[in-house]
Enzyme design. Structure first.
Site, PDB file in Angstrom:
ATOM      1  N   ASP A   8       0.475  -1.024  -0.122  1.00 31.06           N
ATOM      2  CA  ASP A   8       0.115   0.372   0.153  1.00 31.06           C
ATOM      3  C   ASP A   8       1.054   1.215   0.062  1.00 31.06           C
ATOM      4  OD1 ASP A   8      -2.109  -1.820   0.305  1.00 31.06           O
ATOM      5  OD2 ASP A   8      -2.513  -1.146   1.962  1.00 31.06           O
ATOM      6  N   ASP A 129     -15.236  -3.553  -1.472  1.00 28.10           N
ATOM      7  CA  ASP A 129     -14.477  -3.322   0.162  1.00 28.10           C
ATOM      8  C   ASP A 129     -16.177  -3.237   1.119  1.00 28.10           C
ATOM      9  OD1 ASP A 129     -11.996  -3.476  -0.533  1.00 28.10           O
ATOM     10  OD2 ASP A 129     -11.966  -0.824  -1.340  1.00 28.10           O
TER      11      ASP A 129
END
Length: 240
Positions: A8, A129
């Site tokens: 990330d 998500d």
């Protein structure tokens, strides 16, 4: 089953968040490309890269960092975060990205989703998500009223073959994935890559037994709870 290390990117660095909270960031590495090379050397066949700045700002931000990762590795690279137009999508494939992950665009821009499927086929992945079984978008900052399985059914009809499913409440917690939600997602009939909360080889074995195609691991690798090389060897010995 693919075991996929996560990188990330925030402010050009490799970080981890907890439950998608940007205030919880922990910087693990200043150079994400070096991190990617290390995961490749450990035996990873694919690496999951998210432009967190891009997800939050609504456009690709860390282009140069992503290019360096792609140029540093020979394994497949999948990229998500801030891919909201054709230019960004085409650019990523042009620099050698293997798969792109559409999140917010899967809800708000059906034309972009159709464009990606028609031009790049199964290289298009949708990231769902979920928070309390409702889809969250824009770097998890905005929660919709759309059920995760409902979105999965819709994008399957469009031609999406693979979904990355993340339970936000599990992400970065090291408390194990949401197995019940994953069972529901598998019923949709597409390939599911699990993400969020995976913290042990036992989690990986259970996911494989469920029929999950891949597992994305983040914090468990960076904190040393899972040794990637050792985990891959053990899973290979057991035929996973």
């Amino acid at each position: 089953m693919l075991v996929i290390p996560a990188i990330d990117i925030l402010d050009g660095k490799c970080v981890r968040l907890t439950k998608g909270n940007f205030d919880s960031k922990e910087v693990y590495y200043d150079n994400p490309a070096d991190m990617a090379k290390m995961w490749q050397e450990c035996g990873a066949k694919r690496i999951h890269v998210v432009d967190l700045d891009g997800a939050r700002q609504g456009h690709l931000v860390n282009r140069k960092v992503i290019e360096k990762i792609v140029n540093s590795c020979s394994v497949d690279i999948e990229v998500g975060g801030g891919i909201r137009n054709k230019e960004a999508l085409d650019y990523l494939f042009s620099i050698g990205v293997s798969y792109i992950i559409l999140g917010s665009a899967a809800i708000y821009d059906k034309d972009l989703l159709l464009y990606s499927v028609s031009h790049y086929g199964e290289k298009t992945i949708v990231g769902i998500d979920s928070k309390k079984r409702e889809v969250a978008v824009s770097g998890w900052l905005e929660r919709t009223k759309i059920k995760d399985t409902e979105l999965a059914e819709k994008i399957k009809e469009i031609g999406i073959k693979t979904i990355i499913f993340t339970d936000i409440s599990k992400d970065g917690t090291l408390h194990g994935p949401n197995f019940e939600a994953l069972k529901d997602m598998l019923k949709v009939g597409v390939e599911i890559i699990a993400s969020g909360g995976i913290s042990s080889i036992e989690d990986l074995k259970r996911l494989k037994d469920m029929g999950v195609t891949g597992a994305i691991i983040g914090k468990a690798l960076y904190t040393g709870m899972i040794d990637l090389k050792a985990a891959l060897l053990e899973l290979e010995r057991e035929g996973i």
